[in-house]
Design a protein around this motif. Sequence first.
Motif, PDB file in Angstrom:
ATOM      1  N   VAL A 174      44.247  37.436  33.106  1.00 21.42           N
ATOM      2  CA  VAL A 174      45.065  36.684  31.841  1.00 21.42           C
ATOM      3  C   VAL A 174      46.375  35.905  32.640  1.00 21.42           C
ATOM      4  O   VAL A 174      47.153  36.546  33.215  1.00 21.42           O
ATOM      5  CB  VAL A 174      45.504  37.621  30.862  1.00 21.42           C
ATOM      6  CG1 VAL A 174      46.103  36.918  29.682  1.00 21.42           C
ATOM      7  CG2 VAL A 174      44.162  38.383  30.397  1.00 21.42           C
ATOM      8  N   ALA A 211      36.933  38.737  25.552  1.00 19.26           N
ATOM      9  CA  ALA A 211      37.842  37.842  26.334  1.00 19.26           C
ATOM     10  C   ALA A 211      37.802  36.723  25.523  1.00 19.26           C
ATOM     11  O   ALA A 211      39.159  36.122  25.381  1.00 19.26           O
ATOM     12  CB  ALA A 211      37.084  37.281  27.664  1.00 19.26           C
ATOM     13  N   ALA A 212      36.906  36.066  24.990  1.00 20.98           N
ATOM     14  CA  ALA A 212      36.870  34.769  24.312  1.00 20.98           C
ATOM     15  C   ALA A 212      37.685  34.753  22.984  1.00 20.98           C
ATOM     16  O   ALA A 212      37.931  33.792  22.497  1.00 20.98           O
ATOM     17  CB  ALA A 212      35.497  33.898  24.268  1.00 20.98           C
ATOM     18  N   GLN A 231      41.890  35.672  24.092  1.00 20.95           N
ATOM     19  CA  GLN A 231      42.425  34.141  24.004  1.00 20.95           C
ATOM     20  C   GLN A 231      42.992  33.806  22.519  1.00 20.95           C
ATOM     21  O   GLN A 231      43.734  32.707  22.460  1.00 20.95           O
ATOM     22  CB  GLN A 231      41.152  33.175  24.179  1.00 20.95           C
ATOM     23  CG  GLN A 231      40.754  33.364  25.672  1.00 20.95           C
ATOM     24  CD  GLN A 231      39.627  32.263  26.162  1.00 20.95           C
ATOM     25  OE1 GLN A 231      39.199  31.645  25.274  1.00 20.95           O
ATOM     26  NE2 GLN A 231      39.037  32.610  27.386  1.00 20.95           N
ATOM     27  N   SER A 232      42.679  34.548  21.811  1.00 23.60           N
ATOM     28  CA  SER A 232      43.377  34.163  20.554  1.00 23.60           C
ATOM     29  C   SER A 232      44.856  34.685  20.232  1.00 23.60           C
ATOM     30  O   SER A 232      45.758  34.521  19.196  1.00 23.60           O
ATOM     31  CB  SER A 232      42.747  34.612  19.231  1.00 23.60           C
ATOM     32  OG  SER A 232      42.651  36.058  19.170  1.00 23.60           O
ATOM     33  N   VAL A 238      48.854  33.681  25.310  1.00 20.70           N
ATOM     34  CA  VAL A 238      47.778  33.582  26.370  1.00 20.70           C
ATOM     35  C   VAL A 238      47.545  32.309  26.813  1.00 20.70           C
ATOM     36  O   VAL A 238      47.374  31.464  25.899  1.00 20.70           O
ATOM     37  CB  VAL A 238      46.523  34.440  26.185  1.00 20.70           C
ATOM     38  CG1 VAL A 238      45.389  33.976  26.899  1.00 20.70           C
ATOM     39  CG2 VAL A 238      46.912  35.879  25.727  1.00 20.70           C
ATOM     40  N   SER A 239      47.598  31.960  28.229  1.00 20.67           N
ATOM     41  CA  SER A 239      47.532  30.354  28.529  1.00 20.67           C
ATOM     42  C   SER A 239      46.109  30.275  28.843  1.00 20.67           C
ATOM     43  O   SER A 239      45.427  29.540  28.195  1.00 20.67           O
ATOM     44  CB  SER A 239      48.538  30.231  29.829  1.00 20.67           C
ATOM     45  OG  SER A 239      47.897  28.964  30.294  1.00 20.67           O
ATOM     46  N   THR A 240      45.481  31.163  29.755  1.00 19.73           N
ATOM     47  CA  THR A 240      44.001  31.022  30.097  1.00 19.73           C
ATOM     48  C   THR A 240      43.449  32.403  30.475  1.00 19.73           C
ATOM     49  O   THR A 240      44.424  33.139  30.846  1.00 19.73           O
ATOM     50  CB  THR A 240      43.682  30.054  31.280  1.00 19.73           C
ATOM     51  OG1 THR A 240      44.576  30.667  32.388  1.00 19.73           O
ATOM     52  CG2 THR A 240      44.218  28.639  30.941  1.00 19.73           C
ATOM     53  N   THR A 241      42.319  32.620  30.587  1.00 21.25           N
ATOM     54  CA  THR A 241      41.643  33.998  31.130  1.00 21.25           C
ATOM     55  C   THR A 241      40.278  33.567  31.967  1.00 21.25           C
ATOM     56  O   THR A 241      39.882  32.277  31.867  1.00 21.25           O
ATOM     57  CB  THR A 241      41.039  34.455  29.893  1.00 21.25           C
ATOM     58  OG1 THR A 241      40.153  34.064  29.331  1.00 21.25           O
ATOM     59  CG2 THR A 241      42.222  35.153  28.809  1.00 21.25           C
ATOM     60  N   THR A 244      37.043  35.587  33.489  1.00 19.59           N
ATOM     61  CA  THR A 244      36.359  37.060  33.275  1.00 19.59           C
ATOM     62  C   THR A 244      35.265  37.347  34.333  1.00 19.59           C
ATOM     63  O   THR A 244      34.666  36.386  34.758  1.00 19.59           O
ATOM     64  CB  THR A 244      35.651  37.103  32.030  1.00 19.59           C
ATOM     65  OG1 THR A 244      36.545  36.863  30.870  1.00 19.59           O
ATOM     66  CG2 THR A 244      34.846  38.580  31.759  1.00 19.59           C
TER      67      THR A 244
END
Length: 76
Positions: A8, A56-57, A61-62, A66-69, A71
Motif C-alpha cells: 500500500v 485489495a480492490a 483502495q476505498s 490510499v494512493s495505490t496498491t 497485490t
Amino acid sequence: MVKAYIMVKAHTGEADRLKTDIEAIEGLERAHIVAGDVDLIAVTDVESPAAVKDIAATEIQSIDGVSTTQTYIAMD
C-alpha cells in the motif's frame, strides 16, 4: 487458504491512520508500516483469490489516503 501480501502506498502523513483502518478489515492478519517504495504491507489469509481481490480492490483502495496498491498472492 490463500495468503496474499498487499503493498500500500499512502498519501504523505497517512500511514499510521491507514494501518489502523486496514487492520480493521476482516480477513487481514496484520499490517506493517515499512520503509521503501511502499508505506504499508498488509497480510491476508482468506478462503479464495476472490476474497483477496475484494480486500485489495474494494476495501483497501476505498480508504481515503490510499494512493495505490499492488497485490502478491503466495504460491506455496
